[in-house]
Enzyme design. Structure first.
Site, PDB file in Angstrom:
ATOM      1  N   TYR A 213      16.776   8.048 -29.188  1.00  0.00           N
ATOM      2  CA  TYR A 213      17.057   7.253 -28.019  1.00  0.00           C
ATOM      3  C   TYR A 213      15.960   6.227 -28.157  1.00  0.00           C
ATOM      4  O   TYR A 213      14.993   6.335 -29.039  1.00  0.00           O
ATOM      5  CB  TYR A 213      16.862   7.799 -26.763  1.00  0.00           C
ATOM      6  CG  TYR A 213      17.949   9.019 -26.554  1.00  0.00           C
ATOM      7  CD1 TYR A 213      19.473   8.530 -26.605  1.00  0.00           C
ATOM      8  CD2 TYR A 213      17.776  10.367 -26.471  1.00  0.00           C
ATOM      9  CE1 TYR A 213      20.473   9.508 -26.642  1.00  0.00           C
ATOM     10  CE2 TYR A 213      19.018  11.399 -26.603  1.00  0.00           C
ATOM     11  CZ  TYR A 213      20.132  10.810 -26.646  1.00  0.00           C
ATOM     12  OH  TYR A 213      21.295  11.940 -26.560  1.00  0.00           O
TER      13      TYR A 213
ATOM     14  N   PRO B 269      15.030  19.728 -20.866  1.00  0.00           N
ATOM     15  CA  PRO B 269      15.795  18.873 -20.622  1.00  0.00           C
ATOM     16  C   PRO B 269      17.307  18.951 -21.099  1.00  0.00           C
ATOM     17  O   PRO B 269      17.289  18.883 -22.306  1.00  0.00           O
ATOM     18  CB  PRO B 269      15.361  17.270 -20.779  1.00  0.00           C
ATOM     19  CG  PRO B 269      14.383  17.545 -22.197  1.00  0.00           C
ATOM     20  CD  PRO B 269      13.934  18.937 -21.771  1.00  0.00           C
ATOM     21  N   LEU B 270      18.386  18.942 -20.280  1.00  0.00           N
ATOM     22  CA  LEU B 270      19.788  19.201 -20.551  1.00  0.00           C
ATOM     23  C   LEU B 270      20.728  18.408 -20.277  1.00  0.00           C
ATOM     24  O   LEU B 270      21.001  18.650 -18.831  1.00  0.00           O
ATOM     25  CB  LEU B 270      20.006  20.725 -20.220  1.00  0.00           C
ATOM     26  CG  LEU B 270      19.038  21.851 -20.995  1.00  0.00           C
ATOM     27  CD1 LEU B 270      19.169  23.255 -20.136  1.00  0.00           C
ATOM     28  CD2 LEU B 270      19.460  22.097 -22.357  1.00  0.00           C
ATOM     29  N   THR B 271      21.356  17.565 -20.958  1.00  0.00           N
ATOM     30  CA  THR B 271      22.452  16.486 -20.431  1.00  0.00           C
ATOM     31  C   THR B 271      23.443  17.547 -19.896  1.00  0.00           C
ATOM     32  O   THR B 271      24.033  18.310 -20.709  1.00  0.00           O
ATOM     33  CB  THR B 271      22.653  15.832 -21.868  1.00  0.00           C
ATOM     34  OG1 THR B 271      21.489  14.996 -22.105  1.00  0.00           O
ATOM     35  CG2 THR B 271      24.037  14.791 -21.323  1.00  0.00           C
TER      36      THR B 271
ATOM     37  N   GLN C  56      12.597  13.682 -16.442  1.00  0.00           N
ATOM     38  CA  GLN C  56      12.489  13.310 -18.122  1.00  0.00           C
ATOM     39  C   GLN C  56      13.504  11.862 -17.716  1.00  0.00           C
ATOM     40  O   GLN C  56      14.428  11.631 -17.557  1.00  0.00           O
ATOM     41  CB  GLN C  56      13.571  13.848 -18.794  1.00  0.00           C
ATOM     42  CG  GLN C  56      13.542  13.340 -20.162  1.00  0.00           C
ATOM     43  CD  GLN C  56      14.239  14.034 -21.319  1.00  0.00           C
ATOM     44  OE1 GLN C  56      15.267  13.701 -21.403  1.00  0.00           O
ATOM     45  NE2 GLN C  56      13.500  14.746 -22.308  1.00  0.00           N
TER      46      GLN C  56
ATOM     47  N   ARG D  13       7.581  13.716 -24.739  1.00  0.00           N
ATOM     48  CA  ARG D  13       8.744  14.374 -25.699  1.00  0.00           C
ATOM     49  C   ARG D  13       8.889  13.636 -26.922  1.00  0.00           C
ATOM     50  O   ARG D  13       9.423  12.726 -26.712  1.00  0.00           O
ATOM     51  CB  ARG D  13       9.931  14.848 -24.980  1.00  0.00           C
ATOM     52  CG  ARG D  13      10.953  15.640 -25.555  1.00  0.00           C
ATOM     53  CD  ARG D  13      11.795  16.408 -24.730  1.00  0.00           C
ATOM     54  NE  ARG D  13      12.803  17.262 -25.434  1.00  0.00           N
ATOM     55  CZ  ARG D  13      12.789  18.633 -25.576  1.00  0.00           C
ATOM     56  NH1 ARG D  13      11.643  19.181 -25.312  1.00  0.00           N
ATOM     57  NH2 ARG D  13      13.886  19.169 -26.245  1.00  0.00           N
TER      58      ARG D  13
ATOM     59  N   GLY E 240      16.464  26.066 -23.808  1.00  0.00           N
ATOM     60  CA  GLY E 240      17.857  25.328 -23.285  1.00  0.00           C
ATOM     61  C   GLY E 240      18.643  26.029 -22.870  1.00  0.00           C
ATOM     62  O   GLY E 240      19.164  26.478 -21.663  1.00  0.00           O
TER      63      GLY E 240
END
Length: 358
Positions: free
Chosen positions: A177, A22-24, A97, A224, A314
């Protein structure tokens, strides 16, 4: 078993064991609706065994980044349906995600709403907002009833993701988070059923995961975690406490038969990760974190040594939409342009070249 062999994670069958982490990327605009850019970006990477989307907010308060996509409105769900359809058209698999940003946000990011956390403890530092960089505020400490409302929003968001056609969801309990904030003794100073002992700090995460699994099917749910990652003030510096906390999470989730556990840790082959893998009892995806770029050699070694069932990648997945083909053939890779990771527009997002035909 090798990196390019098929593997099944719960209900999800992967053609290979290379997972897009998962990549912002912050390309969804003010509306949080996945647009043509996101459709193209994700569909370009459909040859990866599994795509995990960028963190997607399940309630407006939980938006952590300007330009982050959501899964709250009908329009957002419809946008994700376009993404899923495009990925599936190219033979890929994709899970969403689902991420509550917790205290790692600001009212000038989440539309003027409150910032939510387990305890009223501000994260040190500044975040990027619509009005430039600003210090993180002291968050609102969720009451037990409010926490359960958040749990219900995780469920509703996950149901929307499945209704949009995604193959599953990954619940984000890592990297400081909200769910991770409940796990860390540095960010969780509660004295109710959701705080104090490792078992009580584990409870909210267990309740959220169990509720989502009950709603969409455990075989479509991943989790995760990032024990000892120690970023964004979610500090975990006592190995005994870490084992007790994450052990409590996994011991309770093990009977559910979740699709997978994804662990971000600097030593994926080390004692902690392998103990968590044993406690989980199901498929495990590993990633060595932000400190070093995951290489082909590392990924191959982790699978061949049976330290994991799949490897999350990533930066190489950002720069190489055809990463699996490049790694399988040991071809040269594109270099990622870090200046465009959190920008907007197509540059550094959908314009990385594929291998030349022939």
């Amino acid at each position: 078993m090798d990196l390019f062999s098929p593997v099944t994670l719960g209900d999800i069958e992967l053609a290979n064991r290379v997972v897009m982490a998962p990549l912002t990327r912050m390309r969804a605009g003010a509306s949080g609706v996945p647009n043509d850019l996101l459709v193209e970006h994700y569909s370009q990477r459909a040859s990866l065994g599994l795509i995990v989307t960028e963190g997607t907010y399940p309630r407006f308060e939980s938006q952590a980044f300007v330009g982050q996509p959501g899964i709250v409105t009908d329009e957002q769900q419809a946008g994700w349906a376009r993404v899923a359809e495009a990925v599936h058209a190219r033979g890929g698999k994709i899970v969403m995600q689902v991420m509550h940003g917790g205290r790692v946000t600001h009212a000038d990011v989440n539309g003027g709403r409150r910032v939510e956390a387990p305890s009223a403890i501000a994260i040190r530092g500044e975040g990027h907002t619509e009005k430039g960089k600003q210090a993180y505020p002291v968050p609102h400490a969720l009451t037990a009833d409010e926490a359960r409302e958040v749990r219900d929003d995780f469920v509703a968001a996950s149901q929307r993701a499945i209704a949009a056609g995604l193959d599953g969801v990954e619940l984000h309990a890592a990297n400081g988070y909200l769910l991770h904030e409940f796990l860390s003794p540095a960010s969780n100073h509660r004295s109710d059923e959701y705080g104090g002992s490792p078992e009580r700090r584990a409870r909210f995460v267990v309740e959220v995961v169990a509720a989502v699994a009950g709603a969409v099917g455990a075989g479509k749910v991943g989790l995760r975690v990032s024990p000892e990652h120690n970023i964004q003030d979610a500090l975990e510096t006592d190995r005994e406490d870490v084992l007790a906390t994450y052990g409590a999470v996994l011991d309770q989730l093990r009977p559910l038969g979740l699709a997978y556990l994804s662990v971000l840790h600097r030593e994926p082959a080390g004692d902690l990760v392998q103990e968590l893998r044993r406690r989980f009892g199901g498929p495990v995806v590993v990633n060595s974190g932000f400190g070093s770029v995951t290489t082909r050699a590392e990924a191959v070694q982790l699978i061949e040594a049976a330290h994991a069932d799949a490897v999350a990648v990533g930066r190489a997945a950002i720069a190489n939409p055809d990463l699996v083909e490049r790694w399988r053939g040991e071809h040269a890779e594109n270099e990622p342009d870090a200046t465009t990771f959190y920008a907007d527009g197509a540059r550094g997002y959908t314009d990385y070249p594929f291998l030349a035909a022939g």
